[in-house]
Design a protein around this motif. Structure first.
Motif, PDB file in Angstrom:
ATOM      1  N   GLU A  73       0.856  -1.185   0.000  1.00  0.00           N
ATOM      2  CA  GLU A  73       0.000   0.000   0.000  1.00  0.00           C
ATOM      3  C   GLU A  73       0.894   1.239   0.000  1.00  0.00           C
ATOM      4  O   GLU A  73       1.734   1.404   0.886  1.00  0.00           O
ATOM      5  CB  GLU A  73      -0.927   0.009   1.210  1.00  0.00           C
ATOM      6  N   PRO A  74       0.746   2.097  -0.991  1.00  0.00           N
ATOM      7  CA  PRO A  74       1.625   3.264  -1.085  1.00  0.00           C
ATOM      8  C   PRO A  74       1.269   4.336  -0.049  1.00  0.00           C
ATOM      9  O   PRO A  74       0.126   4.419   0.397  1.00  0.00           O
ATOM     10  CB  PRO A  74       1.369   3.767  -2.505  1.00  0.00           C
ATOM     11  N   PRO A  75       2.253   5.173   0.311  1.00  0.00           N
ATOM     12  CA  PRO A  75       1.993   6.258   1.259  1.00  0.00           C
ATOM     13  C   PRO A  75       1.304   7.437   0.565  1.00  0.00           C
ATOM     14  O   PRO A  75       1.866   8.510   0.394  1.00  0.00           O
ATOM     15  CB  PRO A  75       3.392   6.622   1.767  1.00  0.00           C
ATOM     16  N   LEU A  76       0.091   7.196   0.148  1.00  0.00           N
ATOM     17  CA  LEU A  76      -0.721   8.182  -0.553  1.00  0.00           C
ATOM     18  C   LEU A  76      -2.039   8.333   0.201  1.00  0.00           C
ATOM     19  O   LEU A  76      -2.420   7.442   0.968  1.00  0.00           O
ATOM     20  CB  LEU A  76      -0.971   7.733  -2.000  1.00  0.00           C
ATOM     21  N   PRO A  77      -2.778   9.396  -0.030  1.00  0.00           N
ATOM     22  CA  PRO A  77      -4.046   9.619   0.694  1.00  0.00           C
ATOM     23  C   PRO A  77      -5.174   8.712   0.190  1.00  0.00           C
ATOM     24  O   PRO A  77      -6.197   9.172  -0.318  1.00  0.00           O
ATOM     25  CB  PRO A  77      -4.333  11.095   0.430  1.00  0.00           C
ATOM     26  N   LEU A  78      -4.985   7.408   0.355  1.00  0.00           N
ATOM     27  CA  LEU A  78      -5.974   6.455  -0.153  1.00  0.00           C
ATOM     28  C   LEU A  78      -7.277   6.508   0.637  1.00  0.00           C
ATOM     29  O   LEU A  78      -8.350   6.276   0.077  1.00  0.00           O
ATOM     30  CB  LEU A  78      -5.389   5.043  -0.133  1.00  0.00           C
ATOM     31  N   ALA A  79      -7.202   6.809   1.922  1.00  0.00           N
ATOM     32  CA  ALA A  79      -8.418   6.846   2.743  1.00  0.00           C
ATOM     33  C   ALA A  79      -9.399   7.883   2.207  1.00  0.00           C
ATOM     34  O   ALA A  79     -10.606   7.614   2.129  1.00  0.00           O
ATOM     35  CB  ALA A  79      -8.062   7.140   4.194  1.00  0.00           C
ATOM     36  N   SER A  80      -8.906   9.046   1.835  1.00  0.00           N
ATOM     37  CA  SER A  80      -9.819  10.075   1.312  1.00  0.00           C
ATOM     38  C   SER A  80     -10.375   9.668  -0.053  1.00  0.00           C
ATOM     39  O   SER A  80     -11.534   9.951  -0.368  1.00  0.00           O
ATOM     40  CB  SER A  80      -9.125  11.433   1.229  1.00  0.00           C
TER      41      SER A  80
END
Length: 169
Positions: free
Chosen positions: A81-88
């Motif tokens: 899982e990349p350190p990107l704003p996936l939750a939003s």
């Protein structure tokens, strides 16, 4: 991208070529501005993203995801899982995730896959055994299917111990 939309990203490439110290957001902003003029659905593919370790690149990709036009879609393959704003992105229903479990066949799909070439070649127990041994991975099923249908016996293949990735000592 240049094949699909000639000229898109030219300014961003010029910025990169002029100086390596330029702010990555300026490069991404230039690309986003070019993409707003494209009328067609556009897909940007980022493969093997798990190899990216530079926080500046993660920040630039996050900026791109937050500001890209709605007709631009990012397709990313990664093993982590990349350190990107996936939750939003998830919360706004803007993320489609396809994980390993979605890529594996279930027992019924395993049966259909095997029956496509040779209907009824395996009984229910054989399909269950093959599904368990391959964990439903289509590539493994294809290899076993080719091996079995080329003369090797299915039961002999399934009876063989799984090969270890570590060499014998």
């Amino acid at each position: 991208m240049r094949r699909a939309a000639p000229g898109v990203g030219a300014g961003a490439l010029d910025l990169i070529n002029e100086a390596f110290l330029i702010d990555p957001q300026a490069v991404v902003s230039s690309l986003i501005n070019d993409l707003t003029d494209v009328e067609d659905e556009t897909y940007l593919f980022l493969e093997d993203y798990h190899w990216v370790t530079n926080p500046g690149i993660h920040d630039a990709v996050a900026f791109f995801l937050a500001h890209a036009p709605s007709h631009v879609h990012v397709v990313m393959t990664t093993r982590t899982e990349p350190p990107l704003p996936l939750a939003s992105l998830r919360a706004n229903n803007l993320l489609l995730e396809i994980d390993a479990s979605a890529l594996r066949f279930d027992p019924q799909e395993t049966r259909a896959f095997l029956d496509y070439e040779r209907p009824g070649s395996l009984d229910v127990a054989g399909v269950k055994l093959l599904h368990a041994r391959t964990e439903g991975w289509p590539a493994a099923l294809r290899i076993v299917r080719l091996d079995c249908f080329s003369g090797s016996g299915f039961l002999e293949i399934c009876a063989q111990p799984l090969r270890s990735a570590a060499p014998d000592r």
